[in-house]
Design a protein around this motif. Structure first.
Motif, PDB file in Angstrom:
ATOM      1  N   THR A 159       0.587  -1.017  -0.454  1.00 35.33           N
ATOM      2  CA  THR A 159       0.051  -0.239   0.094  1.00 35.33           C
ATOM      3  C   THR A 159       1.109   1.656  -0.102  1.00 35.33           C
ATOM      4  OG1 THR A 159      -1.262  -0.824   1.449  1.00 35.33           O
ATOM      5  CG2 THR A 159      -1.961   1.679   1.060  1.00 35.33           C
ATOM      6  N   ASN A 200      -2.371  -1.798  -3.527  1.00 37.48           N
ATOM      7  CA  ASN A 200      -3.453  -1.278  -2.443  1.00 37.48           C
ATOM      8  C   ASN A 200      -2.664   0.351  -3.415  1.00 37.48           C
ATOM      9  OD1 ASN A 200      -5.226  -2.936  -2.266  1.00 37.48           O
ATOM     10  ND2 ASN A 200      -3.829  -3.218   0.093  1.00 37.48           N
ATOM     11  N   ARG A 247      -8.842  -1.309  -5.416  1.00 41.58           N
ATOM     12  CA  ARG A 247      -7.781  -1.692  -4.745  1.00 41.58           C
ATOM     13  C   ARG A 247      -7.474   0.209  -3.794  1.00 41.58           C
ATOM     14  NH1 ARG A 247      -6.591  -5.973  -4.488  1.00 41.58           N
ATOM     15  NH2 ARG A 247      -4.979  -5.543  -2.947  1.00 41.58           N
ATOM     16  N   SER A 249      -8.055   1.517  -0.390  1.00 43.04           N
ATOM     17  CA  SER A 249      -8.336   1.162   1.432  1.00 43.04           C
ATOM     18  C   SER A 249      -8.039   1.981   2.102  1.00 43.04           C
ATOM     19  CB  SER A 249      -7.024   0.369   1.906  1.00 43.04           C
ATOM     20  OG  SER A 249      -5.472   0.669   1.452  1.00 43.04           O
TER      21      SER A 249
END
Length: 516
Positions: A159, A200, A247, A249
């Motif tokens: 991420t 992400n 994708r 978050s």
């Protein structure tokens, strides 16, 4: 007869003496609108990722801490970058003096990234990078290193925070004006959906909004309003919400008010499911709110720091009961310094004890059906919706930030909270009640200023050894692309693969976009 005192959550929602009516809750976990969790079996199937945030000094020093955390059972790495890296300056820049390696690791080039992850296979771990204005550059360096390691980019997972709107609203590490900043973000969405599909591409962050002094309701509202703006920006670019929204978050704070925090997480899932559905998402994975939680840094006290172990434990338990996918627990000494190794270990052990000893992972959404929690979830949603409707009426988060609305709301809440502490209306144990004469705090973590000299020497050596003609050509190609409408990620990747520095890439974009 004395009038009964009104008791409220930190967001000002009244707490009744007793709750007798459930709110008609008959949802199934793992089904729309996901109030009870995004997976049918939640932690019975898989625990949250225990991800400890670390990064300081040089890449080599941070690498040692990463190996230590991995040896202690952490399941994912989370990188903290120093201030110059966050705002696009090399360690050698005049603006970097006094800040190199202080609040995170100094990353000046791909060479530093290679040292940072030395001995760590990127394909086998997940990495979260807390980086915003320069997120595209750090992600490009990470991808470049993964390619050098021979990783399959289709399997690379992790991420980047990449949430610039909350920087304008609450934190301040932005570089460019809002429009080009939003372009960089949607370029990352588009590039990763094709090249790095498990990555992400944004972690829409309420954490820093809360650290700046917002209430829980404001954190919920402003974070989801920002998320809505990112969805609309990506839709305007022609991207498919059923692809890119999978994708996205989120990153939330977890503060001290135990039940309010649990209700906040439950309300967030339900609200996001409805927001994505209204904007056209039909795939369940595009409607699910997945989130990382960090315990509240601003709740930690320098007075009686061991009290912070209890605070962190309470906050971590609330995050787990609220259904988080990933969790960082703060070190008890973080009000004094970066966490020592001992404090980092206790923070990780706190998560492991909750996971393996408390029994709270044995059933899905253990708080469901609590009259209090169900009512509070509904009230959090209603209060947050008032804010979101107001922001929508202003034209969305970008307009609300430009009009200073969000910043003023956060500032007013922070002022009210501080007044409540100073008046004694809100008790902070060890600060305004149950105080004692402070003892010596013993070992605290210090970062040496000589790091900047080390980094400057590294940059000079790099510039003497790389192909400078090629680097300059790459930087000119990036500038040309920035003046047009092409996706900038391939151009940034070319620059960093040939060892252009973070500052050089940022300056190339500054020359086109300007500074905000």
């Amino acid at each position: 007869m004395a009038e009964e005192k009104r008791i409220e959550t930190t967001s000002g929602i009244e707490i009744k003496e007793v709750y007798t009516q459930p709110s008609g809750m008959d949802e199934t976990p793992g089904q729309f609108p996901y109030t009870r969790g995004i997976q049918k079996d939640m932690y019975r199937g898989r625990l949250w990722t225990m991800r400890q945030y670390a990064g300081f000094s040089t890449a080599a020093e941070s690498n040692k801490r990463y190996h230590y955390l991995l040896s202690q059972g952490t399941m994912g790495l989370s990188v903290a970058f120093d201030l110059p890296t966050q705002i696009g300056y090399d360690s050698s820049h005049d603006m970097s003096e006094g800040e190199v390696g202080k609040v995170g690791v100094a990353i000046d080039s791909l060479k530093d990234m290679e040292i940072l992850f030395d001995g760590i296979e990127l394909q086998k771990i997940t990495t979260s990078m807390t980086i915003n204005a320069t997120a595209s550059i750090l992600l490009a360096m990470y991808i470049a290193l993964a390619k050098k390691q021979g990783a399959d980019l289709k399997l690379l997972s992790g991420t980047i925070q990449n949430d610039i709107l909350k920087e304008y609203a609450a934190r301040g590490t932005y570089i460019y004006p809002p429009a080009p900043s939003m372009r960089l973000i949607t370029d990352v969405f588009e590039y990763c959906s094709k090249e790095v599909p498990k990555w992400n591409t944004i972690s829409i962050s309420g954490y820093h909004i809360r650290e700046a002094g917002s209430t829980a309701v404001q954190e919920l509202a402003f974070t989801l309003a920002n998320g809505k703006s990112y969805l609309k920006a990506a839709l305007d670019k022609g991207l498919d919400i059923n692809v890119f929204a999978r994708r996205l978050s989120f990153f939330f704070n977890c503060h001290n008010n135990f039940f309010e925090e649990i209700a906040k997480f439950r309300a967030a899932r339900r609200m996001w499911a409805n927001i994505t559905k209204e904007l056209g998402a039909t795939h369940p994975d595009a409607q699910k709110l997945r989130f990382h939680t960090q315990t509240g840094g601003s709740t930690l006290t320098a007075q009686q720091p061991y009290n912070n172990i209890v605070r962190v434990s309470n906050q971590a338990m609330a995050a787990v009961l609220g259904g988080t996918q990933s969790l960082h627990t703060n070190g008890y000494d973080e009000a004094l310094s970066l966490p020592t190794e001992a404090a980092a270990k206790i923070a990780l052990r706190t998560q492991q004890i909750i996971a393996f000893e408390s029994g709270v992972t044995d059933t899905v959404d253990p708080m469901a059906g609590s009259y209090f929690v169900e009512a509070l979830t509904d009230e959090m949603e209603a209060a947050a919706k008032v804010y979101i409707d107001k922001i929508d009426a202003m034209g969305g988060s970008v307009k609300a930030i430009e009009q200073d609305y969000i910043q003023q709301e956060i500032g007013n809440a922070a002022y009210a909270y501080q007044n409540a502490i100073e008046s004694g209306e809100r008790v902070i144990v060890g600060v305004n009640k149950f105080t004692q004469t402070e003892e010596n705090h013993g070992d605290i973590f210090r970062v040496d200023d000589t790091i900047r000299k080390h980094q400057i020497a590294q940059i000079l050596a790099l510039k003497n050894s790389r192909d400078n003609t090629l680097v300059n050509r790459n930087l000119e190609q990036l500038k040309t692309a920035a003046k047009g409408t092409e996706n900038l990620m391939p151009f940034i990747l070319n620059c960093v693969e040939n060892y252009a520095t973070l500052g050089e890439v940022s300056d190339a974009l500054r020359s086109v976009f300007g500074e905000y």
